[in-house]
Design an enzyme around this catalytic site. Sequence first.
Site, PDB file in Angstrom:
ATOM      1  N   TYR A 143       0.441  -1.338   0.116  1.00  0.00           N
ATOM      2  CA  TYR A 143       0.206   0.276   0.074  1.00  0.00           C
ATOM      3  C   TYR A 143       0.633   1.189  -0.763  1.00  0.00           C
ATOM      4  O   TYR A 143       0.442   2.081  -0.978  1.00  0.00           O
ATOM      5  CB  TYR A 143      -1.478   0.171   1.400  1.00  0.00           C
ATOM      6  CG  TYR A 143      -1.604   1.261   1.682  1.00  0.00           C
ATOM      7  CD1 TYR A 143      -3.025   1.259   0.475  1.00  0.00           C
ATOM      8  CD2 TYR A 143      -1.233   1.672   2.535  1.00  0.00           C
ATOM      9  CE1 TYR A 143      -4.131   2.245   0.820  1.00  0.00           C
ATOM     10  CE2 TYR A 143      -2.246   2.903   2.638  1.00  0.00           C
ATOM     11  CZ  TYR A 143      -3.406   3.603   1.573  1.00  0.00           C
ATOM     12  OH  TYR A 143      -4.202   4.617   1.837  1.00  0.00           O
ATOM     13  N   ALA A 144       2.024   1.137   0.962  1.00  0.00           N
ATOM     14  CA  ALA A 144       2.886   2.517   1.063  1.00  0.00           C
ATOM     15  C   ALA A 144       4.211   2.538  -0.080  1.00  0.00           C
ATOM     16  O   ALA A 144       3.936   3.935  -1.164  1.00  0.00           O
ATOM     17  CB  ALA A 144       3.433   2.369   2.698  1.00  0.00           C
TER      18      ALA A 144
END
Length: 254
Positions: free
Chosen positions: A159-160
């Site tokens: 996600y990051a």
Amino acid sequence: MTATTKIALVTGGSRGLGKDMALSLAQKGIDVILTYRTNKSEAEEVVKQIESSKQKAAALALDMSKVDSLGSFVEELKHTLQDKWNTSQLDFLINNAGMGATVPFADVTEALFDEFLNVHFKGVYFLTQGLLPHLNQGGCIINISTGTTRFANPGYSVYASMKGAIEVFTRYLAKELGHKGIRANVVAPGPIETDFNSSAIRSNPQMKERLSSVTPLGRVGTAEDIGGVVAFLCSDEARWVNAQRIEVSGGINT
């Protein structure tokens, strides 16, 4: 449509952060088109709330994981703009739609990686490109990122990483679209208690307490903490804010 009416597209605007963004924009006198992935009734309820504030609104289906469907979405959007607003143009694009999962790096599969890639980066990239001819001069693009591009949180490597790509992309948008008077900025929320991350925060009191303890304001965020910031960036007061990453996290891990 009056000469002063502004129109925003908020992807993923049927719930959570996107819903509050859509309602906050309406409070600023901006009309809103919001998208939903599956829950049409939820989206239509947000439309009703916006219309009750005397702004126009519409809801369209959009699955950001299906990049090959973005072209048909843009066509549907054009028809909606023409039918409801008698225009082909938008003023604001808020790329908010997303998906979440807490998955340790060692357990990430290629299929999960590809889905996150499509939803959080590839889809945003090409949707923005497809909508560029329909963005008015003086408009703006807001991409939603995350506090976890600044601090590492186990389980968020995919996600990051995608959001990190979005932050770089946003700077390039600002550089390449500035001659059209189009601004591009990032809003990066910290931990927010919504149904988007229910398993990580809402239904996990220990995690909620831990995150609150490392935030100077002593709590996790709510959707209402984010929408007003997005609405501000779409206002004339923010006309000189460009190519910025604005973290809205209560100062977590300061």
